[in-house]
Design an enzyme around this catalytic site. Sequence first.
Site, PDB file in Angstrom:
ATOM      1  N   LYS A   1       0.738  -1.205   0.214  1.00 20.17           N
ATOM      2  CA  LYS A   1      -0.075  -0.244  -0.077  1.00 20.17           C
ATOM      3  C   LYS A   1       0.933   1.277   0.099  1.00 20.17           C
ATOM      4  CE  LYS A   1      -3.961   1.997   2.460  1.00 20.17           C
ATOM      5  NZ  LYS A   1      -4.534   1.760   3.781  1.00 20.17           N
TER       6      LYS A   1
ATOM      7  N   SER B   1      -9.810   1.996   2.777  1.00 16.45           N
ATOM      8  CA  SER B   1      -9.020   2.647   1.784  1.00 16.45           C
ATOM      9  C   SER B   1      -7.935   1.802   1.165  1.00 16.45           C
ATOM     10  CB  SER B   1      -8.200   3.561   2.558  1.00 16.45           C
ATOM     11  OG  SER B   1      -7.425   2.987   3.463  1.00 16.45           O
TER      12      SER B   1
ATOM     13  N   SER C   1     -10.250  -0.415   6.711  1.00 13.31           N
ATOM     14  CA  SER C   1      -9.644  -0.083   5.511  1.00 13.31           C
ATOM     15  C   SER C   1      -8.977  -1.383   5.183  1.00 13.31           C
ATOM     16  CB  SER C   1      -8.576   0.652   5.544  1.00 13.31           C
ATOM     17  OG  SER C   1      -9.112   2.138   5.184  1.00 13.31           O
TER      18      SER C   1
HETATM   19  N1  GLN Z   1     -13.296   4.146   6.092  1.00 14.28           N
HETATM   20  C1  GLN Z   1     -12.873   4.600   7.353  1.00 14.28           C
HETATM   21  C2  GLN Z   1     -12.432   6.052   6.964  1.00 14.28           C
HETATM   22  O1  GLN Z   1     -12.915   6.668   6.218  1.00 14.28           O
HETATM   23  C3  GLN Z   1     -11.943   3.885   7.517  1.00 14.28           C
HETATM   24  C4  GLN Z   1     -10.485   4.013   6.790  1.00 14.28           C
HETATM   25  C5  GLN Z   1      -9.368   3.245   7.460  1.00 14.28           C
HETATM   26  O2  GLN Z   1      -9.258   2.419   7.989  1.00 14.28           O
HETATM   27  N2  GLN Z   1      -8.198   3.775   6.861  1.00 14.28           N
HETATM   28  O3  GLN Z   1     -11.947   6.712   7.924  1.00 14.28           O
END
Ligand code: GLN
Length: 493
Positions: free
Chosen positions: A77, A157, A181
């Site tokens: 990532k 994400s 995410s």
């Molecule tokens: N969807 C969540 C957010 O927008 C989690 C994102 C994540 O785990 N990095 O913050």
Amino acid sequence: MTLEFTLATARDALRARRISARELTEAHLAAIDALEPELHAFITVTPEQALAQADAADAALGRGEGGPLTGLPVAIKDLFCTKGVRTTAASRILEPFVPPYESTVTANMLRDGAVFLGKTNLDEFAMGSSTTTSAFGATINPWQRRGANTQLVPGGSSGGSAAAVAAGMALASTGTDTGGSIRQPASFCGIVGMKPTYGRCSRFGVVAFASSLDQPGPFARTVEDTAILLGSMAGHDPKDSTSVNRPVPDYAAACRRGVRGLRIGIPREYHSDGMPAEIEALWTQGIAWLREAGAEIVDVSLPHTKYGLATYYIVAPAEASSNLARYDGVRFGLRVPANDLTDLYEETRAAGFGAEVRRRILIGTYVLSAGYYDAYYLKAQKVRALILRDFTDAFERVDALLTPTAPSAAFALGEKNDDPVQMYLNDVFTVPASIAGVPGISVPAGVDGDGLPLGLQVIGRHFDEETVFAVGSVLEQAAEFSAKPAIRMEAGR
Ligand code: GLN
């Protein structure tokens, strides 16, 4: 070839010299060449580096040496700093940033012999559930609804990492999970994703979003593969004061433990209004699979679940607003020249941050401001403690919890982009475990009426990833998930 191998079978084939690391790497690079125009799972592909690492792996294997990941092509990532390789967090503000150091997690993987194919796409600064807010364009989910070619999101994400593994562009990949995410994109892409306990993997060199929640973890196509990869990623790191000094168990061995005698809790608050019947049915099926495998099923209550999203969307932006203050145009990344220092800050940040990141900074600054700190931030911290207590209370009665991973299957590109709250609702089942810091895994367990994958989530006690892997493996065996995405390396390419 690329989808036939798992991390475990590729490792065995490499050790037996039935295949070389160079062949395996070239096959994955070819898959990336073929599929990247459609999927855009990567921000940066590093073929020269990958082939050099593959050749080094072949040399090591030839000498009878090699670590747990020697010669295995994986994707990273683009939130993990990689020495000499651009690391963007999918943001314009870090577009020119080439880290002079390696994150601890990726350094651990390199120590163990991994081959890095490149850096995968994500929502900007890991804020999102769809991988559509990347400054470099959206990632497309390799899965499509039956009989339709509507482009779907891979979740987020870490959507690039999930899409790459689902489509056969990498054997496994790394993600980070702050509120879901890893688990949610794994569910959307029909693969396995594991968020370890907070503190299990070092956050050193991972671009910070919300430091009290961020946790690196693995993606792969099998539970055992995620266990193998986590075994390399995890471990104590003096460079991260929240990383915990505990031995890293043999996670792959834990996958074979079974669930006989385990008590599995079913949290009643996760029956949310408006959840698709197919997801309820899959959850019921998952309960039956675990019961048949010898587990005892126990109804439990996590009464503060309903405050999970509200708490998360105060705490995470608050920490983000503080963490992102460092992007000022002075030290690294983008700089927009201006007449004085204040203008330089303002113009650099205005040009460098996308809309969702700006929204989070505004919310975070607001909830931390003098007049609102007690009403929002402090309150959220107190509710956070209650949510944690829900889990510790439940884990006095049960060994693990079973829930759906997400309230829907993958949705269409652009579907929820106009309404941030709709997007945030996606995280309803993943956020509580993040708030409590406990480990969770998503295992592909079935498909919906459109043929899209759906995941089940297993949540465990702090530092008991082994039970999570054991339960996840039983679900995996029972589900026999064999559906394949529409866009993949084997589909006539
Ligand atoms: N969807 C969540 C957010 O927008 C989690 C994102 C994540 O785990 N990095 O913050």
